[in-house]
Design an enzyme around this catalytic site. Structure first.
Site, PDB file in Angstrom:
ATOM      1  N   ASP A   1       0.849  -1.192   0.000  1.00  0.00           N
ATOM      2  CA  ASP A   1       0.000   0.000   0.000  1.00  0.00           C
ATOM      3  C   ASP A   1       0.883   1.240   0.000  1.00  0.00           C
ATOM      4  O   ASP A   1       2.101   1.157   0.255  1.00  0.00           O
ATOM      5  CB  ASP A   1      -0.931   0.011   1.220  1.00  0.00           C
ATOM      6  CG  ASP A   1      -0.171   0.080   2.540  1.00  0.00           C
ATOM      7  OD1 ASP A   1       0.887  -0.583   2.664  1.00  0.00           O
ATOM      8  OD2 ASP A   1      -0.622   0.786   3.457  1.00  0.00           O
TER       9      ASP A   1
ATOM     10  N   GLU B   1       0.167  -0.915   5.750  1.00  0.00           N
ATOM     11  CA  GLU B   1       1.249  -0.346   6.542  1.00  0.00           C
ATOM     12  C   GLU B   1       1.080   1.153   6.756  1.00  0.00           C
ATOM     13  O   GLU B   1       1.328   1.662   7.853  1.00  0.00           O
ATOM     14  CB  GLU B   1       2.605  -0.609   5.875  1.00  0.00           C
ATOM     15  CG  GLU B   1       3.811  -0.435   6.801  1.00  0.00           C
ATOM     16  CD  GLU B   1       4.333   1.002   6.890  1.00  0.00           C
ATOM     17  OE1 GLU B   1       5.043   1.304   7.862  1.00  0.00           O
ATOM     18  OE2 GLU B   1       4.032   1.830   5.998  1.00  0.00           O
TER      19      GLU B   1
ATOM     20  N   ASP C   1      12.419  -1.025   3.998  1.00  0.00           N
ATOM     21  CA  ASP C   1      11.336  -0.032   3.997  1.00  0.00           C
ATOM     22  C   ASP C   1      11.795   1.260   4.659  1.00  0.00           C
ATOM     23  O   ASP C   1      11.021   1.961   5.292  1.00  0.00           O
ATOM     24  CB  ASP C   1      10.101  -0.613   4.710  1.00  0.00           C
ATOM     25  CG  ASP C   1       8.866   0.269   4.564  1.00  0.00           C
ATOM     26  OD1 ASP C   1       8.809   1.064   3.609  1.00  0.00           O
ATOM     27  OD2 ASP C   1       7.957   0.157   5.410  1.00  0.00           O
TER      28      ASP C   1
ATOM     29  N   ARG D   1       6.586  11.043  17.766  1.00  0.00           N
ATOM     30  CA  ARG D   1       7.559   9.973  17.522  1.00  0.00           C
ATOM     31  C   ARG D   1       8.238   9.677  18.848  1.00  0.00           C
ATOM     32  O   ARG D   1       8.702  10.600  19.521  1.00  0.00           O
ATOM     33  CB  ARG D   1       8.607  10.430  16.506  1.00  0.00           C
ATOM     34  CG  ARG D   1       8.028  10.865  15.177  1.00  0.00           C
ATOM     35  CD  ARG D   1       7.810   9.688  14.270  1.00  0.00           C
ATOM     36  NE  ARG D   1       6.992  10.043  13.117  1.00  0.00           N
ATOM     37  CZ  ARG D   1       6.588   9.178  12.212  1.00  0.00           C
ATOM     38  NH1 ARG D   1       6.927   7.893  12.304  1.00  0.00           N
ATOM     39  NH2 ARG D   1       5.846   9.553  11.200  1.00  0.00           N
TER      40      ARG D   1
ATOM     41  N   HIS E   1       6.239   9.683   1.208  1.00  0.00           N
ATOM     42  CA  HIS E   1       5.129  10.394   1.857  1.00  0.00           C
ATOM     43  C   HIS E   1       5.019  11.829   1.378  1.00  0.00           C
ATOM     44  O   HIS E   1       4.208  12.586   1.901  1.00  0.00           O
ATOM     45  CB  HIS E   1       5.250  10.392   3.382  1.00  0.00           C
ATOM     46  CG  HIS E   1       5.124   9.045   3.988  1.00  0.00           C
ATOM     47  ND1 HIS E   1       4.567   8.829   5.222  1.00  0.00           N
ATOM     48  CD2 HIS E   1       5.461   7.815   3.524  1.00  0.00           C
ATOM     49  CE1 HIS E   1       4.599   7.541   5.491  1.00  0.00           C
ATOM     50  NE2 HIS E   1       5.138   6.906   4.480  1.00  0.00           N
TER      51      HIS E   1
HETATM   52 ZN   LIG Z   1       7.017   2.200   3.975  1.00  0.00          ZN
HETATM   53 ZN   LIG Z   2       5.507   4.879   4.216  1.00  0.00          ZN
END
Ligand SMILES: [Zn+2]
Ligand SMILES: [Zn+2]
Ligand SMILES: [Zn+2]
Ligand SMILES: [Zn+2]
Lengths: 480, 480
Positions: free
Chosen positions: A100, A167, A200, A348, A450
């Protein structure tokens, strides 16, 4: 053990074919965070499943049930579990990825259509949503499989794949699957897995490959202030009623200072200062304040000190205000008093912070601050999703294999980094399987995951595919 | 002087015919803010021009040129200038109205087709876009004209009409026309006008007619904080860089307090407190805090004191935060650090505030507050548009005539109100013509102009037509 030369050559010779396949993947707008795109996420799972099958992987699509998003019940995209190789004399490597992607609209500021992979011949960039996060890395594994299948080479390890489609939206359903499979021990899907490799994340910069041993966790909040039952005209109701935006903006202003300090009492206190050994790692990184300025396009670092800036990402908590749902967001001038507005922000977190520690601190603080406003509006604060932070043993053989593979392909030592982002599944794998988890990124620090104009450099896609394959050979050869 | 009984009877006897004519007008979707409907706005101008001509009004359609909307060049709908009567012994009343309407789609949440007038026999509501804003009031004037023509009654005043088709979209072109015509003095279209009557606002509630002598002005600001050249991932860059949202939200939080107080120094100071005479007007209004709660659907008034609440709308400035352009606004959770974010806010202003006084106060304050943040981001603040406030002399004979007319028809004293919104042409007429301007609304406070299910009550349409006619007799008779 070096990968066979014919493997390396195959990857080079088939680069354009691999890029075309990446184009197919990017063309499917598998945005998990937007209900309207849910069918596309399913389409993407079918596409990926077909690819895996055609490359000899035995797959099963695991139904993860349904969930409710924005008031709508939606089916969760399936987890794709794949296996190839069952040689008890070989190590077994579990590979994770997500099919995704983040939302993207051309109007967000993209120079090209986000869901059409554009190959910029001049810069070597492969531009498109998901190119680097995380379709490129997944396709790197497909490239490795295709090379071995076509060349008739045996894989140096047994491989297990776990690909998910949620995710970018909290990995809903996956944790339960991993936990239930690991509970089945050797009969479960993860039985016999010796180590995990996840691609990732990203290099620290655009020059030096890295391997990554830490991740920040996350707690994502939605803070809603509601007043009237419908949007009002500011000419008619301005200064008659408590306006939800006024309350919300004031609350949001009390969460984080312009210098990055988190203002929620107790959150910063949990984190101890870095010791000498830890500082030394940050000092050694191929990295400068200039790199950050280049990556973001403006000289806006919170500090002028390299170590302070990099520690801000790697070992400090952060709080970002992402936006407001329900308010006027378009161009132009609209004189609306929005009826209900939701501020989105996330923290975070780093060890020893956990969502369980952070969530009540935030909720209590926000409620206290709201009470001070004496507003007649209503407050609601929700934790939309969260994940714990993670730090691995970077002296493990899994890391040593990755280091050697990187040295073989890129002819240089990788940086040893911690990431500022979160990949919650990393922690789930580490905790559930009890094996070492490695983060082995493919893309560069300036890829813009992103963001608008997300890209993966052609060389990272191709050399990265070589690293993934070579890593398997190193794992196969290394003394565990 | 009371209107002749036969006039009143004619209006009652012909109610259904008048409602049918309103149906014809509503059926033309003259949405000025949507380029696709521009031909309908022209169609509406032709329809209205035909009606006026058939009722004995000499008209001219003034071409106002072209404008660019959403990148498309479009012809502006004409202003309709009409005249009937040139008796130097009679007063001359200028009537303004607008024949364009707000956008409406059934899918917005309408219970019925917005461009089909639905007569709800049970409630007496005439439901449809434009029923109350502003086709109903315009047709009220047609009803008055028709009564006089059919009955062979002479009009008690000379009438001038100025109807435009761009009110809902900034009244483009009209100001220039008014100024150029007034510059021609007695030879211009507005030569000899003694007073102005505008029926384009609403009663304070759904019970008591009102006449309106004030409007707030407006300054609409766009406050932009920019940092990186593109959106960033909060995992990667959180706590490395100055985040524009952090700065913007903090600045926006310093503009207005939860109790509605404007925090920009100097803005509130310009407005003096209400004296006893003025407070008496607000005390007398048929109005309660409950009315506001009902209108907004929740008990969220800034005060529990009726006068404080109504003064908040009518004679206090207000500052509303409308939203943020450039930030995350969708549902779900997106971990973005937006690169450039623009806060939209506006200040409703009252005399003696003017845009010229307010704008520098806001800009200086915002710049000072931004400097305190020690941020490396960039600030920009713009005035998107503005308009001056307006207050008329409500002791003028024009208001006295309206008061008497309302008393005659509704058998009660009208509320004397100021509106919180702005109708910029009011000020243009007042300043250009130098005569008294009266706002004499036809519809009720719950009509939902600009909203779904816009309606005009049948009784407001019919009694309102009588008020307009009677007002002309009172103007004709009153000693100026
Ligand atoms: Zn990712
Ligand atoms: Zn991501
Ligand atoms: Zn209007
Ligand atoms: Zn309107």
């Amino acid at each position: 053990m070096a990968a066979p030369a014919e493997f390396i050559k195959f990857i080079d010779d088939n680069a354009n074919k691999f890029i075309a396949r990446l184009g197919e993947a990017v063309a499917i707008p598998s945005v998990s965070g937007n209900g309207a795109h849910r069918p596309d996420v399913f389409k993407m799972s079918a596409w990926l499943d077909g690819q895996l099958k055609s490359l000899g992987v035995t797959t099963s699509l695991v139904d993860l049930g349904k969930h409710v998003m924005d008031g709508e019940e939606l089916p969760l995209p399936p987890a794709i579990l794949g296996r190839i190789g069952d040689d008890p004399k070989k190590k077994t490597v579990l590979v994770y990825g997500h099919y995704d992607v983040q939302p993207a609209e051309k109007s967000d500021g993209w120079d090209t259509e986000p869901f059409k992979l554009v190959v910029d011949e001049k810069t070597g960039r492969l531009i498109g949503r998901g190119s680097t996060d995380d379709k490129g890395p997944i396709l790197g594994w497909l490239n490795v499989l295709e090379a071995h299948k076509t060349l008739g080479l045996p894989l140096p390890v047994n491989l297990r794949f776990c690909f998910e489609g949620m995710e970018e939206n909290g990995s809903e359903g996956l944790d339960d699957l991993i936990k239930s499979e690991t509970a089945r021990g050797n009969d479960g899907f993860f039985g016999g897995v010796d180590c995990v490799c996840i691609s990732d994340n990203y290099w620290l910069n655009s020059r030096t490959p890295c391997i990554t041993y830490g991740l920040r966790g996350l707690v994502y909040f939605k803070l809603t202030v509601s007043g009237p039952t419908r949007d009002l005209h500011s000419g008619v109701f301005g200064r008659m009623v408590h306006e939800p935006m006024t309350d919300l903006v004031l609350l949001m202003s009390k969460l984080v200072a312009p210098d990055g300090t988190i203002l929620v009492p107790g959150v910063e206190d949990l984190v101890s200062a870095a010791d000498e050994e830890e500082r030394a790692i940050y000092e050694k990184l191929d990295y400068s304040v200039e790199d950050v300025n280049d990556a973001v396009g403006a000289p806006i670092t919170l500090s002028d000190d390299k170590v302070t800036v990099i520690m801000g990402r790697m070992r400090m908590p952060s709080l970002s205000l992402h936006g407001i749902e329900g308010a006027f967001y378009g161009p132009g001038a609209k004189t609306v008093i929005p009826a209900s507005v939701s501020g989105k922000f996330s923290i975070r977190i780093v060890p020893p912070q956990t969502p369980e520690l952070i969530e009540p601190l935030v909720i209590q603080y926000v409620e206290q601050e709201f009470a001070k406003l004496n507003s007649k509006n209503k407050l609601k604060i929700e934790n939309l999703h969260d994940g714990r932070p993670w730090v691995a043993d970077y002296k493990h053989w899994n890391y040593e294999a990755a280091r050697r593979a990187t040295q073989a392909v890129y002819r240089r030592d990788p940086d040893l980094t911690r990431e500022g982002g979160s990949i919650p599944v990393t922690l789930t794998f580490a905790e559930s399987l009890g094996v070492n988890v490695l983060l082995l990124p493919m893309g560069r620090g300036d890829d813009g995951a992103h963001s608008t104009n997300e890209k993966l450099d052609r060389s990272n896609f191709i050399e990265g595919s070589k690293v993934l394959g070579t890593y398997l050979y190193e794992v196969g050869a290394i003394k565990a």
